[in-house]
Design an enzyme around this catalytic site. Sequence first.
Site, short mmCIF file in Angstrom:
data_model
loop_
_atom_site.label_atom_id
_atom_site.label_comp_id
_atom_site.label_asym_id
_atom_site.label_seq_id
_atom_site.Cartn_x
_atom_site.Cartn_y
_atom_site.Cartn_z
N HIS A 70 0.92 -1.17 -0.16
CA HIS A 70 0.09 0.02 -0.14
C HIS A 70 0.89 1.32 0.06
O HIS A 70 1.81 1.39 0.92
CB HIS A 70 -0.83 0.12 1.25
CG HIS A 70 -1.66 -1.11 1.54
ND1 HIS A 70 -1.90 -1.85 2.76
CD2 HIS A 70 -2.15 -2.14 0.70
CE1 HIS A 70 -2.60 -2.62 2.63
NE2 HIS A 70 -2.66 -2.99 1.40
N TYR A 133 3.17 2.13 13.90
CA TYR A 133 3.40 3.14 12.82
C TYR A 133 3.01 4.72 13.08
O TYR A 133 1.62 4.51 13.54
CB TYR A 133 3.21 2.64 11.39
CG TYR A 133 1.98 2.28 11.06
CD1 TYR A 133 0.98 2.94 10.61
CD2 TYR A 133 1.48 0.93 11.65
CE1 TYR A 133 -0.64 2.53 10.22
CE2 TYR A 133 0.37 0.46 11.34
CZ TYR A 133 -0.66 1.08 10.71
OH TYR A 133 -1.95 0.66 10.26
#
Length: 468
Positions: A70, A133
């Site tokens: 992605h 993240y």
Amino acid sequence: MTEFGKALTVAETAIPGLLIADLPVHGDSRGWFKENWQREKMIAAGLPDFGPVQNNISFNDAIGTTRGIHAEPWDKWVSVATGRIFGAWVDLREGPSFGTVFTSELDPSRAIFVPRGVGNSYQTLEPDTAYVYLVNDHWSAEAEYSFLNLADETAGIDWPIPLSDVEISPKDLAHPSLAAVTPIPPKKTLIVGANGQLGRALRDVLGEAPEYEYVGRDELDLSDPSFTSTRRWRDYATIINAAAYTAVDVAETPEGRAEAWAANVTGITALASIANENGITLVHVSSDYVFDGTKPDEYTEEDGVRPLGVYGQTKAAGDAIVATVPRHYVIRTSWVIGEGKNFVRTMASLAGRGIAPAVVDDQVGRLTFTTDLAGAIRHLLDNEAPFGVYNVTNDGEAQSWAEIARLVFGLTGHDPSRVSGVSTEAYFASASGPIAPRPRNSQLSLAKITSTGYSPRPMRDALADYLS
């Protein structure tokens, strides 16, 4: 096994902007500790100050769980909390590095910075693996992504565990091959005030590439507070503000004062806030009117401002506000000449009609042609010049308005002696309504802009080109 005691280091990879970092992990018999994101230390080590606003955790039960590929429209900092992962990154941005691949293992002592538009994917190598993240934009259903098939033969990723043996979502299995990927375009540059004389020059200099977006006042009015909600600001890398309230005499009236402050201060405050919140470079055009004109020689970028009238006060206030944006250029200029009605065209018209004008001869400065001003802005951005304040005018000996008028007469084939000089006081003596005070000396030093490698044309040459 996590390696303890590493020094904090940051290294480049084959993909521009994709940075891999070794992190200090401190451990003993009780476990371990690390600073997952420490802005001061990590920026000093070479990571960008990317301004994270959201923190996510991905937990994976089994070995071989595979996610991706992605490419998101934001930057992210990926660090392992527990376990170990194999990561594969593919550049899906427009440009010469499109399709470049980088792979590495990550554990708690190794992390990676993934810039906007780089496809990322992860395969767990241990059970109960979790990675964290941080991203610098909030998730949005309207955000545009790009995707790549995990098994794409062009990318040729050597997965540690064959894809046929791992857990992959049906959605990830359906992603396109590299040849069918829609590249992520670069962030855009927004030019505000595109219908003005500088805005038109910027369009000529920058061109019509998709990354440049031009808006006039009818599309974005800085004096209208609602403009802040008209765009997804994270999609912009740069805003060039070529819009301003410039009616210096009208600004001395109650209504004009309100309009000048609304456009040149309140609107700029909102624009600076947008730039601060979204990591945008803000280019703002200022004026010689921030000075009182009493200095005997050229004004430098370090000189303190002392505006005389309302217009100058609003420009000085706007400059101070823009200076709070980490990535900013304040461009101070004077006596701007571009397309549309201006002093040079007025003098050329008077010369052609046989009129002998009286022109102010006690204000001294240099003309600034919008082509050169736009070129300087592009130069600063393209060359990533140090942020700050820059003076930009055309070069050459400073002259009075009357001397410039005589140049116009001569260059158009008319007798320069038809132009007579007059003091500022005498010129405005019969005016009705308020008259803004003008700085008598508008000379701006060009040493700083020329030190960056940009040399504005001599004023006389630029004037001759303009009139031809």
